[in-house]
Design a protein around this motif. Sequence first.
Motif, PDB file in Angstrom:
ATOM      1  N   GLU A  15       0.875  -1.171  -0.038  1.00 49.48           N
ATOM      2  CA  GLU A  15       0.062  -0.012  -0.140  1.00 49.48           C
ATOM      3  C   GLU A  15       0.951   1.246  -0.055  1.00 49.48           C
ATOM      4  N   VAL A  18       2.385   1.701  -3.470  1.00 53.71           N
ATOM      5  CA  VAL A  18       1.048   2.372  -4.363  1.00 53.71           C
ATOM      6  C   VAL A  18       0.937   3.877  -4.121  1.00 53.71           C
ATOM      7  N   LYS A  19       0.851   4.251  -2.671  1.00 61.27           N
ATOM      8  CA  LYS A  19       0.783   5.766  -2.223  1.00 61.27           C
ATOM      9  C   LYS A  19       1.887   6.399  -2.793  1.00 61.27           C
ATOM     10  N   TYR A  21       3.972   5.891  -5.357  1.00 56.64           N
ATOM     11  CA  TYR A  21       3.935   6.162  -6.649  1.00 56.64           C
ATOM     12  C   TYR A  21       2.749   6.988  -7.097  1.00 56.64           C
ATOM     13  N   ARG A  22       1.646   7.318  -6.306  1.00 58.86           N
ATOM     14  CA  ARG A  22       0.869   8.161  -6.817  1.00 58.86           C
ATOM     15  C   ARG A  22       1.174   9.765  -6.247  1.00 58.86           C
ATOM     16  N   LYS A  23       2.058   9.766  -5.400  1.00 54.23           N
ATOM     17  CA  LYS A  23       2.507  11.086  -4.681  1.00 54.23           C
ATOM     18  C   LYS A  23       3.767  11.400  -5.178  1.00 54.23           C
ATOM     19  N   LEU A  24       4.587  10.511  -5.945  1.00 51.96           N
ATOM     20  CA  LEU A  24       5.799  10.812  -6.744  1.00 51.96           C
ATOM     21  C   LEU A  24       5.936  12.176  -6.871  1.00 51.96           C
ATOM     22  N   SER A  25       5.114  12.803  -7.466  1.00 51.84           N
ATOM     23  CA  SER A  25       5.167  14.297  -7.952  1.00 51.84           C
ATOM     24  C   SER A  25       5.519  15.337  -6.809  1.00 51.84           C
ATOM     25  N   ARG A  26       4.931  14.846  -5.663  1.00 49.51           N
ATOM     26  CA  ARG A  26       5.176  15.474  -4.328  1.00 49.51           C
ATOM     27  C   ARG A  26       6.613  15.520  -3.690  1.00 49.51           C
ATOM     28  N   GLU A  44       1.291   4.308   6.833  1.00 49.20           N
ATOM     29  CA  GLU A  44       0.183   3.210   6.517  1.00 49.20           C
ATOM     30  C   GLU A  44       0.352   2.143   7.734  1.00 49.20           C
TER      31      GLU A  44
END
Length: 151
Positions: A15, A18-19, A21-26, A44
């Motif tokens: 998890e 996944v998070k 990867y989704r927040k990589l731009s941050r 997590e």
Amino acid sequence: MLLGAGSDAEDVIQEAFVKGYRKLSRYRGESSFRAWLLAIVANETRNLHRSRSRRDGLVLRAAAANPESEVAEDAAVGSVLAAERRAALVRALRLLPVKDREVIVCRFFLDLSEEETVTMLGWPRGTVKSRTSRALAKLRGLLDRQEVHHG
């Protein structure tokens, strides 16, 4: 495993990836990528603890509704005792000074090596060693006092 995820560690890590990867731009590069990702894993794991606490409450209520069930009772008692130990540790950690808490979290909760802790905290190696030793002694003392007061 990390912060007490236990058998759910693989799920927590998946998890977190996944998070991440989704927040990589941050990710701003202010710390190492590993430290950034470990912070997500720690979050997590805290989420897992919250859901376990809710689940443990449900198990206890189910055991109370069916007192003949030894299996439910054993699982409920074990879950509650483990949750109480985790809660006692968290309470004691919160009482430590910030720098002591930081070194304990890095070394034992995030499972960073001594060298990684030096890099993450920006402290000399000797400071990490001595603060770790003193912080553990303080933590033991706090846990002993909590046990006397609650136990």
